[in-house]
Structures are given as C-alpha cells and as structure tokens.
Enzyme design. Structure first.
Site, PDB file in Angstrom:
ATOM      1  N   SER A  67       3.720  -2.501   9.441  1.00 60.01           N
ATOM      2  CA  SER A  67       2.485  -2.979   8.865  1.00 60.01           C
ATOM      3  C   SER A  67       1.320  -3.724   9.671  1.00 60.01           C
ATOM      4  CB  SER A  67       3.095  -4.426   7.793  1.00 60.01           C
ATOM      5  OG  SER A  67       1.952  -5.027   7.413  1.00 60.01           O
ATOM      6  N   TYR A 115       8.346 -12.168   7.047  1.00 63.24           N
ATOM      7  CA  TYR A 115       8.193 -10.778   6.805  1.00 63.24           C
ATOM      8  C   TYR A 115       7.672 -10.049   8.073  1.00 63.24           C
ATOM      9  CZ  TYR A 115       6.104  -6.404   5.236  1.00 63.24           C
ATOM     10  OH  TYR A 115       5.617  -4.974   5.050  1.00 63.24           O
ATOM     11  N   LYS A 153       9.186  -6.665  10.820  1.00 62.55           N
ATOM     12  CA  LYS A 153       8.495  -5.449  11.115  1.00 62.55           C
ATOM     13  C   LYS A 153       8.586  -5.155  12.734  1.00 62.55           C
ATOM     14  CE  LYS A 153       7.974  -3.864   7.106  1.00 62.55           C
ATOM     15  NZ  LYS A 153       8.823  -2.711   6.768  1.00 62.55           N
TER      16      LYS A 153
HETATM   17  P1  NAD Z   1       8.483  -1.045  -2.593  1.00 60.35           P
HETATM   18  O1  NAD Z   1       9.387  -2.364  -2.741  1.00 60.35           O
HETATM   19  O2  NAD Z   1       7.877  -0.605  -3.754  1.00 60.35           O
HETATM   20  O3  NAD Z   1       9.711  -0.065  -2.118  1.00 60.35           O
HETATM   21  C1  NAD Z   1      10.879  -0.175  -1.224  1.00 60.35           C
HETATM   22  C2  NAD Z   1      11.823   0.344  -1.978  1.00 60.35           C
HETATM   23  O4  NAD Z   1      13.159   0.126  -0.953  1.00 60.35           O
HETATM   24  C3  NAD Z   1      12.346   0.020  -3.127  1.00 60.35           C
HETATM   25  O5  NAD Z   1      12.375   1.064  -4.189  1.00 60.35           O
HETATM   26  C4  NAD Z   1      13.759  -0.832  -3.099  1.00 60.35           C
HETATM   27  O6  NAD Z   1      14.436  -0.711  -4.099  1.00 60.35           O
HETATM   28  C5  NAD Z   1      14.158  -0.117  -1.840  1.00 60.35           C
HETATM   29  N1  NAD Z   1      14.975  -1.118  -1.083  1.00 60.35           N
HETATM   30  C6  NAD Z   1      15.098  -1.930  -0.597  1.00 60.35           C
HETATM   31  N2  NAD Z   1      15.886  -2.400   0.401  1.00 60.35           N
HETATM   32  C7  NAD Z   1      16.917  -1.474   0.230  1.00 60.35           C
HETATM   33  C8  NAD Z   1      18.360  -1.300   0.730  1.00 60.35           C
HETATM   34  N3  NAD Z   1      18.744  -2.511   1.541  1.00 60.35           N
HETATM   35  N4  NAD Z   1      18.780  -0.243   0.434  1.00 60.35           N
HETATM   36  C9  NAD Z   1      18.341   0.680  -0.529  1.00 60.35           C
HETATM   37  N5  NAD Z   1      17.001   0.638  -0.824  1.00 60.35           N
HETATM   38  C10 NAD Z   1      16.298  -0.535  -0.686  1.00 60.35           C
HETATM   39  O7  NAD Z   1       7.423  -1.275  -1.527  1.00 60.35           O
HETATM   40  P2  NAD Z   1       6.496  -0.406  -0.797  1.00 60.35           P
HETATM   41  O8  NAD Z   1       5.172  -1.104  -1.085  1.00 60.35           O
HETATM   42  O9  NAD Z   1       6.520   0.937  -1.199  1.00 60.35           O
HETATM   43  O10 NAD Z   1       6.788  -0.520   0.909  1.00 60.35           O
HETATM   44  C11 NAD Z   1       7.633   0.378   1.429  1.00 60.35           C
HETATM   45  C12 NAD Z   1       7.751   0.033   2.907  1.00 60.35           C
HETATM   46  O11 NAD Z   1       6.316  -0.032   3.318  1.00 60.35           O
HETATM   47  C13 NAD Z   1       8.275  -1.332   2.933  1.00 60.35           C
HETATM   48  O12 NAD Z   1       9.262  -1.295   4.301  1.00 60.35           O
HETATM   49  C14 NAD Z   1       7.239  -2.327   3.365  1.00 60.35           C
HETATM   50  O13 NAD Z   1       7.519  -3.552   4.054  1.00 60.35           O
HETATM   51  C15 NAD Z   1       6.063  -1.353   3.903  1.00 60.35           C
HETATM   52  N6  NAD Z   1       4.834  -1.936   3.815  1.00 60.35           N
HETATM   53  C16 NAD Z   1       4.250  -2.050   2.669  1.00 60.35           C
HETATM   54  C17 NAD Z   1       2.787  -2.166   2.402  1.00 60.35           C
HETATM   55  C18 NAD Z   1       2.164  -2.504   0.969  1.00 60.35           C
HETATM   56  O14 NAD Z   1       1.337  -3.169   1.016  1.00 60.35           O
HETATM   57  N7  NAD Z   1       3.089  -2.041  -0.019  1.00 60.35           N
HETATM   58  C19 NAD Z   1       2.165  -2.667   3.417  1.00 60.35           C
HETATM   59  C20 NAD Z   1       2.582  -2.511   4.806  1.00 60.35           C
HETATM   60  C21 NAD Z   1       3.891  -2.279   4.847  1.00 60.35           C
END
Ligand code: NAD
Ligand code: UDP
Length: 332
Positions: free
Chosen positions: A124, A148, A152
């Site tokens: 991120s 958080y 990362k």
């Molecule tokens: P999200 O919460 O929609 O998706 C994450 C998925 O991972 C969910 O479906 C959840 O059920 C699953 N999950 C979490 N822990 C788990 C585990 N231990 N075992 C199995 N499944 C698990 O989030 P997103 O927005 O799709 O983000 C995806 C990734 O991108 C994350 O790592 C997040 O930190 C990173 N990210 C997101 C953003 C944003 O703004 N959305 C920005 C930067 C980075």
C-alpha cells in the site's frame, strides 16, 4: 497456467480474478470470508462464463494450505488476504499483526515446500508515510503512522529477505494508491460493513441517503482547494496491473516494487463535485476538523510500472465515480 489468489473474494481480489479468467488463467481462491461473501464466486462466473474454485480456508492454517498446494499444482500466487482497516488496526493491533503476518509467513513456507516461488503481493502507498516530494517514487523513504502500515512494511522486508536467501524467487510488491470504482456489471464492488472510513464508500452512502452528509476532513491543507489530495485508481485498472505483475514474475526472477496509481491527484471537493455531476445526485457535505494522521497530498509516479510492467491506468475519474454509484444502486 494456474494462479492461486488469497483473499480472492474481496474487493480487489474479485476484480483481479475476473481479469485473470478473461486472460485465460485458471484461478483457485483461498478466502476465509472474514470480509467477503461466498456469492462473489457466482458473480465472477456470471461475468466471465468461467469457473473458479473456492477453498474456504484461513491462509494462516498451514495444514489446509499444504493440502491445497499438494492438490492444485499452482504456478504463481497473488496474495491479497489480510485486514485493511486503518482505524481498526489502531484499536486491534495484535489482530492485525497476527493475521497479516501469520497468513503471509504460512503462505511463503507452504510455497517454499511446494517449490512455487512466484508471488505478487498487495502492499500500500501507506508505507510512504508523509512524502517530502510528489509524485512518489518507489525508492522514497518509508514510514508508517498506524499498525496497518508496519504489517505491509514488514511483509515487504520479509519478501526481500526471502529473495536474498534464495534467488529462485520472483516477487512483485505492488503498492496500491486509492482504489475506487466497481465492475461495470454492477455485480462486484466495495461493500464495507458499518459506517465507511474511506471517502468513496462514504460518498455513495450519502448519495444513496443511507447517511445524512459527508464530513470533509479539513479544508486548510496545502492543496489546490485546501482539501486532501489522493491518487484514486479504478479497481479494474488495478486488477489489470496484477495480470502484468504475474506476467513479469512468470518471466523474470528477482524482487521489485511498483506503484499502482494513475499519477493524478484529485482533492476531496473535486471528487464530490465530479460524483454529483456524473451521477446527477446530491452529496450534502460539511467541513470538519482534519482527521488525525492524514497527509495533504499523495500521488504516484507511474513511470516504473509503465516501463517494467508495461501497465498504465486507463480509466478516468468520471468512470470511477459512475461505477462506484452504479454498484451501490444495483445492490441496495
Ligand atoms: P478486502 O477485505 O475486500 O479483501 C481481503 C480478503 O481477504 C477478504 O475477502 C477476506 O475475507 C480475506 N481474508 C482476510 N484474512 C484472511 C485469512 N487469514 N485467510 C483467508 N482469507 C482472508 O480488501 P481489499 O480492499 O480487496 O484489499 C486486498 C489487499 O489489498 C489487502 O491486503 C489490503 O491490505 C491491500 N490494500 C487495499 C487497499 C484498499 O484501499 N482497498 C489499498 C492498499 C492495499
Ligand atoms: N475523507 C474525508 N471524509 C471522509 C473520508 C475521507 O474528507 O469521510 C478525506 C481524507 O481526509 C483524505 C481523502 O478523503 O483526504 C481520502 O481518504 P481515504 O480514507 O479514502 O484514503 P486515505 O486517507 O487512506 O488515502
């Protein structure tokens, strides 16, 4: 070519699965549904006409992951699974460190055992902290302001150490800027539980009259109109960036980091005004105090991703605002 997608039922993961299937990859998802719903699988199938297999497992579960890798003969992994809510990470730091680090360590151990050494990881732009200059380049100093962030940052360090120990790995660290928007079909999108923290999910709920008004956190920042500036990227563009990252890790060994953003900064007021205009809907707002920890402005240099991944975001802010609202209207 078979790609295992952890967290593939989530917001970015589900859009990426669609792009993978449409590019001809086989897809296997591991998701414990802690922040998503199983019906995403049917929606992915409706959009692509292709099947995707879901293992409802926790990525922290070594035995379960070992069995999945034994059975599936995976070529590469995209690792989305993790918790992502900044505010919650402040109140529940152990939960965040445990889930984000444990899932990654377990995954990497299992991958090592099965000699699957190609991975793209969701990092991120939060790892840049308060940047001294803009646009943000991948080699800028890193710092974080909430639990958080270090999850990362630590994973990035683990991945780099892993490559140093074993040059057979191919690792793409992807630093996302601010993903918004939704799939054109209105079937996939972002649907946070409770009151949203992020700007776009909040705006759509106000437009939909589920919330009364938007609070704009500060109008005295050093930006064009005083409100915070961010690099918003359409989630479908972001998903396409993962296809390019997978192509890269399939081709070249090494560990490298890429910004995935548009390179353009929009202020909160610009987003609100664009949203109102393209959707022909009112978004009442008031200006309130700054949110602690927020920075003035943040946007990516997109040069490295363009040069080394041959990827650049295509969709404009109008499209992002339209698609975000379309998803919420269709899923009211
Ligand atoms: P999200 O919460 O929609 O998706 C994450 C998925 O991972 C969910 O479906 C959840 O059920 C699953 N999950 C979490 N822990 C788990 C585990 N231990 N075992 C199995 N499944 C698990 O989030 P997103 O927005 O799709 O983000 C995806 C990734 O991108 C994350 O790592 C997040 O930190 C990173 N990210 C997101 C953003 C944003 O703004 N959305 C920005 C930067 C980075
Ligand atoms: N923001 C706001 N009101 C909200 C949520 C966010 O004014 O209810 C502002 C926030 O101060 C920042 C921008 O919108 O300038 C993007 O915030 P978000 O939480 O979506 O992303 P991040 O700050 O993590 O980049």
């Amino acid at each position: 070519m078979k790609i295992l997608v952890t967290g593939g039922c989530g917001y970015i993961g589900s859009h990426t699965c669609v792009e993978l299937l449409e590019s001809g990859y086989e897809v296997v998802i591991v998701d414990n549904l802690s922040n998503s719903k199983e019906d995403v699988i049917d929606k992915i199938k409706t959009i692509t006409g292709k099947k995707v297999k879901l293992y409802k497992e926790d990525v922290c579960n070594y035995t379960a992951m070992d069995k999945i890798f034994e059975k599936e003969k995976v070529d590469a992994v995209i690792h989305f699974a993790g918790y992502k809510a900044v505010g919650e990470s402040v109140s529940k730091p152990l939960m965040y460190y445990r889930n984000n680090l444990d899932s990654t360590l377990t995954l990497l151990e299992v991958m090592t055992k099965h000699n699957c050494k190609k991975i793209a990881f969701s990092s991120s732009a939060t790892v840049y902290g308060k940047p001294k200059k803009l646009p943000i380049l991948e080699d800028f100093p890193l710092s974080t302001t909430n639990p958080y962030g270090p999850t990362k940052l630590m994973i990035e360090m683990i991945l780099k150490d892993l490559y140093t120990s074993d040059n057979e790995w191919s690792i793409a660290i992807l630093r996302y800027f601010n993903p918004i928007g939704a799939h054109k079909s209105g079937l996939l999108g972002e649907d946070p539980n409770g009151i949203p923290n992020n700007l776009m999910p909040y705006i759509v709920k106000v437009a939909n009259k589920e919330l009364k008004e938007l609070s704009i956190f500060g109008n005295d920042y050093n930006t064009k109109d005083g409100t915070g500036v961010r690099d918003y990227i359409h989630v479908v563009d972001l998903a396409k960036g993962h296809i390019k990252a997978i192509e890269k890790v399939m081709k070249d060994k090494g560990v490298d980091t890429y910004n995935l953003g548009t390179g353009k900064g929009y202020s909160v007021l610009e987003i609100v005004n664009t949203f109102q205009k393209v959707n022909n809907v009112k978004v009442p707002y008031k200006i309130v105090d700054r949110r602690p920890g927020d920075i003035d402005a943040c946007y990516a240099s997109t040069k490295k991703a363009k040069e080394l991944l041959n990827w650049k975001a295509e969709l404009e802010i109008d499209e992002m605002c339209k698609d975000s609202y379309n998803f919420v209207k269709k899923n009211k």
